[in-house]
Design a protein around this motif. Structure first.
Motif, PDB file in Angstrom:
ATOM      1  N   MET A  32       0.839  -1.206   0.000  1.00  0.00           N
ATOM      2  CA  MET A  32       0.000   0.000   0.000  1.00  0.00           C
ATOM      3  C   MET A  32       0.874   1.257   0.000  1.00  0.00           C
ATOM      4  O   MET A  32       0.553   2.236  -0.667  1.00  0.00           O
ATOM      5  CB  MET A  32      -0.940   0.001   1.202  1.00  0.00           C
ATOM      6  CG  MET A  32      -1.935  -1.144   1.200  1.00  0.00           C
ATOM      7  SD  MET A  32      -3.161  -1.040  -0.075  1.00  0.00           S
ATOM      8  CE  MET A  32      -4.350  -0.014   0.726  1.00  0.00           C
ATOM      9  N   GLY A  33       1.976   1.223   0.739  1.00  0.00           N
ATOM     10  CA  GLY A  33       2.887   2.367   0.749  1.00  0.00           C
ATOM     11  C   GLY A  33       3.511   2.617  -0.614  1.00  0.00           C
ATOM     12  O   GLY A  33       3.633   3.755  -1.054  1.00  0.00           O
ATOM     13  N   ILE A  34       3.904   1.549  -1.291  1.00  0.00           N
ATOM     14  CA  ILE A  34       4.476   1.682  -2.636  1.00  0.00           C
ATOM     15  C   ILE A  34       3.437   2.241  -3.597  1.00  0.00           C
ATOM     16  O   ILE A  34       3.720   3.159  -4.384  1.00  0.00           O
ATOM     17  CB  ILE A  34       5.022   0.328  -3.134  1.00  0.00           C
ATOM     18  CG1 ILE A  34       6.242  -0.081  -2.306  1.00  0.00           C
ATOM     19  CG2 ILE A  34       5.357   0.389  -4.625  1.00  0.00           C
ATOM     20  CD1 ILE A  34       6.667  -1.532  -2.486  1.00  0.00           C
ATOM     21  N   LEU A  35       2.215   1.694  -3.549  1.00  0.00           N
ATOM     22  CA  LEU A  35       1.149   2.176  -4.431  1.00  0.00           C
ATOM     23  C   LEU A  35       0.832   3.653  -4.166  1.00  0.00           C
ATOM     24  O   LEU A  35       0.566   4.413  -5.098  1.00  0.00           O
ATOM     25  CB  LEU A  35      -0.105   1.321  -4.291  1.00  0.00           C
ATOM     26  CG  LEU A  35       0.003  -0.093  -4.843  1.00  0.00           C
ATOM     27  CD1 LEU A  35      -1.237  -0.903  -4.473  1.00  0.00           C
ATOM     28  CD2 LEU A  35       0.218  -0.091  -6.346  1.00  0.00           C
ATOM     29  N   ALA A  36       0.873   4.065  -2.910  1.00  0.00           N
ATOM     30  CA  ALA A  36       0.659   5.478  -2.574  1.00  0.00           C
ATOM     31  C   ALA A  36       1.813   6.331  -3.102  1.00  0.00           C
ATOM     32  O   ALA A  36       1.594   7.406  -3.651  1.00  0.00           O
ATOM     33  CB  ALA A  36       0.503   5.648  -1.066  1.00  0.00           C
ATOM     34  N   ASP A  37       3.041   5.828  -2.960  1.00  0.00           N
ATOM     35  CA  ASP A  37       4.213   6.566  -3.436  1.00  0.00           C
ATOM     36  C   ASP A  37       4.167   6.829  -4.934  1.00  0.00           C
ATOM     37  O   ASP A  37       4.628   7.867  -5.395  1.00  0.00           O
ATOM     38  CB  ASP A  37       5.508   5.815  -3.107  1.00  0.00           C
ATOM     39  CG  ASP A  37       5.843   5.825  -1.626  1.00  0.00           C
ATOM     40  OD1 ASP A  37       5.233   6.606  -0.875  1.00  0.00           O
ATOM     41  OD2 ASP A  37       6.714   5.029  -1.230  1.00  0.00           O
ATOM     42  N   ILE A  38       3.621   5.876  -5.695  1.00  0.00           N
ATOM     43  CA  ILE A  38       3.587   6.058  -7.156  1.00  0.00           C
ATOM     44  C   ILE A  38       2.259   6.637  -7.630  1.00  0.00           C
ATOM     45  O   ILE A  38       1.988   6.707  -8.827  1.00  0.00           O
ATOM     46  CB  ILE A  38       3.914   4.752  -7.909  1.00  0.00           C
ATOM     47  CG1 ILE A  38       2.896   3.654  -7.613  1.00  0.00           C
ATOM     48  CG2 ILE A  38       5.329   4.300  -7.590  1.00  0.00           C
ATOM     49  CD1 ILE A  38       3.089   2.398  -8.447  1.00  0.00           C
ATOM     50  N   CYS A  47      -8.250   4.234  -0.997  1.00  0.00           N
ATOM     51  CA  CYS A  47      -9.031   4.215  -2.234  1.00  0.00           C
ATOM     52  C   CYS A  47      -8.099   4.456  -3.415  1.00  0.00           C
ATOM     53  O   CYS A  47      -7.046   5.070  -3.268  1.00  0.00           O
ATOM     54  CB  CYS A  47     -10.094   5.314  -2.236  1.00  0.00           C
ATOM     55  SG  CYS A  47     -11.412   5.030  -1.062  1.00  0.00           S
ATOM     56  N   PHE A  48      -8.511   3.966  -4.577  1.00  0.00           N
ATOM     57  CA  PHE A  48      -7.758   4.260  -5.778  1.00  0.00           C
ATOM     58  C   PHE A  48      -7.737   5.762  -6.029  1.00  0.00           C
ATOM     59  O   PHE A  48      -8.741   6.438  -5.824  1.00  0.00           O
ATOM     60  CB  PHE A  48      -8.393   3.609  -7.016  1.00  0.00           C
ATOM     61  CG  PHE A  48      -8.204   2.128  -7.114  1.00  0.00           C
ATOM     62  CD1 PHE A  48      -6.953   1.592  -7.321  1.00  0.00           C
ATOM     63  CD2 PHE A  48      -9.282   1.267  -7.030  1.00  0.00           C
ATOM     64  CE1 PHE A  48      -6.772   0.228  -7.437  1.00  0.00           C
ATOM     65  CE2 PHE A  48      -9.121  -0.094  -7.145  1.00  0.00           C
ATOM     66  CZ  PHE A  48      -7.858  -0.618  -7.344  1.00  0.00           C
ATOM     67  N   SER A  49      -6.622   6.266  -6.503  1.00  0.00           N
ATOM     68  CA  SER A  49      -6.583   7.626  -7.019  1.00  0.00           C
ATOM     69  C   SER A  49      -7.217   7.588  -8.409  1.00  0.00           C
ATOM     70  O   SER A  49      -7.522   6.515  -8.944  1.00  0.00           O
ATOM     71  CB  SER A  49      -5.133   8.105  -7.130  1.00  0.00           C
ATOM     72  OG  SER A  49      -4.445   7.337  -8.111  1.00  0.00           O
ATOM     73  N   GLU A  50      -7.429   8.737  -9.006  1.00  0.00           N
ATOM     74  CA  GLU A  50      -7.980   8.768 -10.365  1.00  0.00           C
ATOM     75  C   GLU A  50      -7.060   7.997 -11.310  1.00  0.00           C
ATOM     76  O   GLU A  50      -7.517   7.199 -12.135  1.00  0.00           O
ATOM     77  CB  GLU A  50      -8.130  10.209 -10.839  1.00  0.00           C
ATOM     78  CG  GLU A  50      -8.772  10.325 -12.197  1.00  0.00           C
ATOM     79  CD  GLU A  50      -8.997  11.775 -12.617  1.00  0.00           C
ATOM     80  OE1 GLU A  50      -9.111  11.986 -13.839  1.00  0.00           O
ATOM     81  OE2 GLU A  50      -9.047  12.664 -11.752  1.00  0.00           O
ATOM     82  N   ARG A  51      -5.762   8.194 -11.164  1.00  0.00           N
ATOM     83  CA  ARG A  51      -4.779   7.494 -11.992  1.00  0.00           C
ATOM     84  C   ARG A  51      -4.844   5.976 -11.760  1.00  0.00           C
ATOM     85  O   ARG A  51      -4.822   5.183 -12.696  1.00  0.00           O
ATOM     86  CB  ARG A  51      -3.392   8.019 -11.653  1.00  0.00           C
ATOM     87  CG  ARG A  51      -2.268   7.365 -12.382  1.00  0.00           C
ATOM     88  CD  ARG A  51      -0.950   7.983 -11.964  1.00  0.00           C
ATOM     89  NE  ARG A  51       0.124   7.333 -12.674  1.00  0.00           N
ATOM     90  CZ  ARG A  51       1.344   7.202 -12.202  1.00  0.00           C
ATOM     91  NH1 ARG A  51       1.652   7.703 -11.026  1.00  0.00           N
ATOM     92  NH2 ARG A  51       2.274   6.602 -12.898  1.00  0.00           N
TER      93      ARG A  51
END
Length: 65
Positions: A32-38, A47-51
């Motif tokens: 989750m931290g990696i996904l937030a970082d990118i 939640c998902f970002s728009e990207r």
């Protein structure tokens, strides 16, 4: 192989995978931290970002088969 999270609409539900003491963190929080970082998720709301939502949709969404 289990996913570190299960998408439920725009919310990512954790699978609760933990590792034993001595490791740097549990798998879910690391991913989750990696996904937030990118920029794929908002770490505060999980939640998902728009990207991230656009990529998820492009990849075909959830396959629970």
């Amino acid at each position: 192989m289990l996913a570190p999270f299960l998408p439920d609409g725009r919310v990512l539900r954790p699978t609760g995978i933990h590792v034993s003491a001595g490791f740097s963190g549990d798998r879910l929080n690391n991913v989750m931290g990696i996904l937030a970082d990118i920029g794929m998720i908002d770490h505060e709301s999980n939640c998902f970002s728009e990207r991230g939502q656009k990529l998820f949709d492009k990849l075909g969404g959830v396959d629970l088969a």
